[in-house]
Write an enzyme that holds these catalytic residues in place. Structure first.
Site, PDB file in Angstrom:
ATOM      1  N   TYR A  53      45.320  34.087  30.507  1.00 43.33           N
ATOM      2  CA  TYR A  53      44.833  32.554  30.364  1.00 43.33           C
ATOM      3  C   TYR A  53      46.044  31.659  29.994  1.00 43.33           C
ATOM      4  O   TYR A  53      45.793  30.611  29.595  1.00 43.33           O
ATOM      5  CB  TYR A  53      43.809  32.540  29.158  1.00 43.33           C
ATOM      6  CG  TYR A  53      42.571  33.402  29.442  1.00 43.33           C
ATOM      7  CD1 TYR A  53      41.721  32.813  30.116  1.00 43.33           C
ATOM      8  CD2 TYR A  53      42.507  34.790  28.670  1.00 43.33           C
ATOM      9  CE1 TYR A  53      40.633  33.605  30.411  1.00 43.33           C
ATOM     10  CE2 TYR A  53      41.536  35.436  29.094  1.00 43.33           C
ATOM     11  CZ  TYR A  53      40.385  35.100  29.904  1.00 43.33           C
ATOM     12  OH  TYR A  53      39.164  35.847  30.265  1.00 43.33           O
TER      13      TYR A  53
ATOM     14  N   ASP B  28      45.027  45.071  20.518  1.00 44.47           N
ATOM     15  CA  ASP B  28      43.831  44.347  21.408  1.00 44.47           C
ATOM     16  C   ASP B  28      43.827  42.997  21.098  1.00 44.47           C
ATOM     17  O   ASP B  28      44.401  42.434  20.198  1.00 44.47           O
ATOM     18  CB  ASP B  28      42.376  45.026  21.121  1.00 44.47           C
ATOM     19  CG  ASP B  28      41.583  44.771  22.176  1.00 44.47           C
ATOM     20  OD1 ASP B  28      41.810  44.870  23.317  1.00 44.47           O
ATOM     21  OD2 ASP B  28      40.454  44.018  21.838  1.00 44.47           O
TER      22      ASP B  28
HETATM   23  P1  IMP Z   1      43.469  43.613  26.294  1.00 44.84           P
HETATM   24  O1  IMP Z   1      44.470  44.547  27.026  1.00 44.84           O
HETATM   25  O2  IMP Z   1      42.459  44.108  26.204  1.00 44.84           O
HETATM   26  O3  IMP Z   1      44.384  43.306  24.890  1.00 44.84           O
HETATM   27  O4  IMP Z   1      43.418  42.285  27.145  1.00 44.84           O
HETATM   28  C1  IMP Z   1      43.748  41.200  26.624  1.00 44.84           C
HETATM   29  C2  IMP Z   1      43.128  40.108  27.579  1.00 44.84           C
HETATM   30  O5  IMP Z   1      43.390  38.723  26.934  1.00 44.84           O
HETATM   31  C3  IMP Z   1      44.301  39.954  28.600  1.00 44.84           C
HETATM   32  O6  IMP Z   1      43.912  40.610  29.923  1.00 44.84           O
HETATM   33  C4  IMP Z   1      43.967  38.275  28.787  1.00 44.84           C
HETATM   34  O7  IMP Z   1      43.194  38.149  29.539  1.00 44.84           O
HETATM   35  C5  IMP Z   1      43.948  38.019  27.592  1.00 44.84           C
HETATM   36  N1  IMP Z   1      45.334  37.876  26.346  1.00 44.84           N
HETATM   37  C6  IMP Z   1      45.636  38.423  25.877  1.00 44.84           C
HETATM   38  N2  IMP Z   1      46.686  37.978  25.249  1.00 44.84           N
HETATM   39  C7  IMP Z   1      47.090  36.999  26.048  1.00 44.84           C
HETATM   40  C8  IMP Z   1      48.380  36.109  26.338  1.00 44.84           C
HETATM   41  O8  IMP Z   1      49.326  36.182  25.409  1.00 44.84           O
HETATM   42  N3  IMP Z   1      48.265  35.297  27.084  1.00 44.84           N
HETATM   43  C9  IMP Z   1      47.072  35.155  28.154  1.00 44.84           C
HETATM   44  N4  IMP Z   1      46.010  35.643  28.024  1.00 44.84           N
HETATM   45  C10 IMP Z   1      45.975  36.824  27.015  1.00 44.84           C
END
Ligand code: IMP
Length: 195
Positions: free
Chosen positions: A152, A70
């Site tokens: 982002y 996450d």
């Molecule tokens: P997850 O799938 O709940 O971990 O969502 C992570 C969210 O955080 C993503 O949808 C992005 O908006 C943001 N995020 C996480 N890692 C990155 C990255 O490496 N670059 C840009 N945004 C990120």
């Protein structure tokens, strides 16, 4: 024989980034590969809880070694927002453009543009849970630049660089990103298990 490990994700960007960090010793298997098309809900209040929800789901239902990650963006002047809500900050899950817009609007012309990305991995290995964390510090640009990466990336400029993550190649981003750093710790752990 490579170690087979389920990566509890359906995010192809994450899969691509993590795969590029691994040598032949670990073979990644996706949720789709194990016949799991479930959208595992992230109901936790922290990155640790959400990473755990993903790995536990796979472990409980499939009894396979697996890891979930996450991740998100924490902006200092926004008291750590978007944080665990990074993927759905503007309401709709995965609408990166709207999420960026909301960060830029809330920050406005604020002088403090400090931010960091964080990634937490929960690994279920032989029935025990292990956590690995990676972070990268940087600043939020006033506008978007670059077309690579996801989320982002177009507004995040890591410290010591004058370009955003979205202007980097996958290899460059993978040298310093939060996820890359967490994955390096995961790989080091797995290598230790093989000896
Ligand atoms: P997850 O799938 O709940 O971990 O969502 C992570 C969210 O955080 C993503 O949808 C992005 O908006 C943001 N995020 C996480 N890692 C990155 C990255 O490496 N670059 C840009 N945004 C990120």
């Amino acid at each position: 024989m490579p170690v087979k490990l389920v990566f509890a994700t359906n995010n192809r960007h994450k899969l691509e980034e993590v795969s590029a960090k691994l040598d032949g010793a670990i073979e990644l298997v996706t949720l789709h590969d194990i016949g799991c098309d479930e959208d595992i809900e992230e109901t936790g209040a922290t990155f640790y809880e959400n990473a755990s929800i993903k790995s536990q789901y796979v472990y409980q239902n499939y009894k396979l070694d697996c890891f979930g990650d996450d991740s998100g963006l924490e902006v200092e002047a926004l008291n750590g927002e978007p944080g665990v809500y990074s993927a759905r900050y503007a309401g709709e899950h995965g609408n990166h453009d709207a999420n960026i817009q909301k960060v830029l609007e809330k920050l406005g012309d604020a002088a403090n543009r400090r931010a960091r990305f964080i990634s937490v991995i929960s690994l279920m290995w032989n029935g025990s849970e292990h956590f690995f964390e990676g972070t990268v510090e940087g600043t939020i640009r006033h506008e978007r630049t670059g077309t690579g990466g996801f989320g982002y990336d177009p507004i995040f400029q890591p410290d010591s660089f004058d370009i955003t993550f979205a202007e980097m190649t996958l290899e460059e981003k993978n040298m310093l990103s939060h996820r890359a750093r967490a994955v390096e710790k995961l790989v080091a752990f797995l290598n230790r298990q093989n000896h």
